[in-house]
Scaffold this motif. Structure first.
Motif, PDB file in Angstrom:
ATOM      1  N   UNK A 133      -0.895  20.489   3.515  1.00 45.63           N
ATOM      2  CA  UNK A 133      -0.113  19.397   4.116  1.00 45.63           C
ATOM      3  C   UNK A 133      -0.754  18.041   3.807  1.00 45.63           C
ATOM      4  N   UNK A 134      -2.067  17.940   3.926  1.00 45.53           N
ATOM      5  CA  UNK A 134      -2.753  16.677   3.642  1.00 45.53           C
ATOM      6  C   UNK A 134      -2.623  16.318   2.165  1.00 45.53           C
ATOM      7  N   UNK A 135      -2.754  17.297   1.285  1.00 44.87           N
ATOM      8  CA  UNK A 135      -2.600  17.046  -0.152  1.00 44.87           C
ATOM      9  C   UNK A 135      -1.186  16.579  -0.472  1.00 44.87           C
ATOM     10  N   UNK A 136      -0.187  17.201   0.114  1.00 43.63           N
ATOM     11  CA  UNK A 136       1.198  16.787  -0.118  1.00 43.63           C
ATOM     12  C   UNK A 136       1.443  15.370   0.390  1.00 43.63           C
ATOM     13  N   UNK A 137       0.870  15.021   1.536  1.00 45.42           N
ATOM     14  CA  UNK A 137       1.016  13.653   2.065  1.00 45.42           C
ATOM     15  C   UNK A 137       0.336  12.640   1.152  1.00 45.42           C
ATOM     16  N   UNK A 138      -0.826  12.974   0.615  1.00 46.19           N
ATOM     17  CA  UNK A 138      -1.517  12.060  -0.302  1.00 46.19           C
ATOM     18  C   UNK A 138      -0.714  11.852  -1.581  1.00 46.19           C
ATOM     19  N   UNK A 139      -0.141  12.918  -2.103  1.00 47.51           N
ATOM     20  CA  UNK A 139       0.686  12.781  -3.296  1.00 47.51           C
ATOM     21  C   UNK A 139       1.931  11.950  -3.008  1.00 47.51           C
ATOM     22  N   UNK A 140       2.553  12.155  -1.862  1.00 52.10           N
ATOM     23  CA  UNK A 140       3.730  11.357  -1.492  1.00 52.10           C
ATOM     24  C   UNK A 140       3.367   9.889  -1.340  1.00 52.10           C
ATOM     25  N   UNK A 141       2.230   9.604  -0.743  1.00 44.61           N
ATOM     26  CA  UNK A 141       1.774   8.220  -0.615  1.00 44.61           C
ATOM     27  C   UNK A 141       1.528   7.593  -1.981  1.00 44.61           C
ATOM     28  N   UNK A 142       0.941   8.343  -2.901  1.00 44.40           N
ATOM     29  CA  UNK A 142       0.709   7.825  -4.256  1.00 44.40           C
ATOM     30  C   UNK A 142       2.020   7.510  -4.951  1.00 44.40           C
ATOM     31  N   UNK A 143       3.019   8.361  -4.790  1.00 45.29           N
ATOM     32  CA  UNK A 143       4.335   8.107  -5.386  1.00 45.29           C
ATOM     33  C   UNK A 143       4.956   6.855  -4.798  1.00 45.29           C
ATOM     34  N   UNK A 144       4.873   6.685  -3.482  1.00 47.86           N
ATOM     35  CA  UNK A 144       5.427   5.495  -2.838  1.00 47.86           C
ATOM     36  C   UNK A 144       4.722   4.237  -3.335  1.00 47.86           C
ATOM     37  N   UNK A 145       3.410   4.280  -3.461  1.00 47.47           N
ATOM     38  CA  UNK A 145       2.666   3.111  -3.936  1.00 47.47           C
ATOM     39  C   UNK A 145       3.066   2.763  -5.364  1.00 47.47           C
ATOM     40  N   UNK A 146       3.168   3.767  -6.225  1.00 45.66           N
ATOM     41  CA  UNK A 146       3.534   3.499  -7.615  1.00 45.66           C
ATOM     42  C   UNK A 146       4.957   2.941  -7.698  1.00 45.66           C
TER      43      UNK A 146
END
Length: 165
Positions: free
Chosen positions: A16-29
């Motif tokens: 869950x934490x890894x998926x949230x980090x990846x989602x945050x990276x996508x939003x930032x990009x």
């Protein structure tokens, strides 16, 4: 739960934490990254180039260099190697973090914005590195003193002056 851990390798919280980090990276990009990238028309190519460049530079050049350096340190220093590894890692990471200030990159902009110069950055970084190595040497020395004290036999009175032989 045990089958999930056996298949995935970690617990569900890690996933869950890894998926949230990846989602945050996508939003930032997608939201912030467009103006900051080189080519805003084909931004994904710029990101891909950075990833490939970083992988090639790290895996083909830097990793073999610091692997050889680490092997040399282990062969020469033995148990003392971690007393050098840890402050060296701290020095490298802090240099990476504060490199623009240390090397006076953008000094005109910095001085215009703050009214201060970037002159103290290099000396402060050197003092920080010296402090990290001194603290590491202190911890290592203390550990060696404790190891020496613990290795003496409990009933060893040969060092005492008041016991007749």
């Amino acid at each position: 739960m045990s089958t999930f851990r056996a298949r995935y390798g970690a617990g569900p919280l890690h996933l869950a934490v890894t998926a949230c980090c990846l989602a945050l990276a996508v939003v930032v990009v997608l939201t912030i990254g467009f103006p900051a990238l080189w080519n805003t028309d084909v931004w994904w190519q710029s990101i891909g180039l950075w990833f490939v460049g970083a992988a090639v530079v790290h895996d083909a050049i830097l990793f073999p260099l610091y692997a050889v350096l680490d092997r040399t340190l282990v062969a020469r220093l033995g148990r003392f190697v971690n007393a050098v590894r840890i402050p060296a890692l701290g020095a490298g990471l802090s240099l990476l973090l504060f490199a623009p200030g240390i090397f006076s990159h953008g000094s005109e902009t910095y001085e215009a914005a703050t009214g201060l110069t970037q002159e103290p950055y290099a000396m402060r970084w050197l003092l920080l590195v010296a402090g990290m190595f001194a603290a590491s040497a202190g911890f290592y020395g203390g550990r060696e003193v404790l190891r020496t004290l613990r290795s003496r036999p409990v009933g060893d009175n040969s060092k005492r002056q008041d016991v007749p032989n």
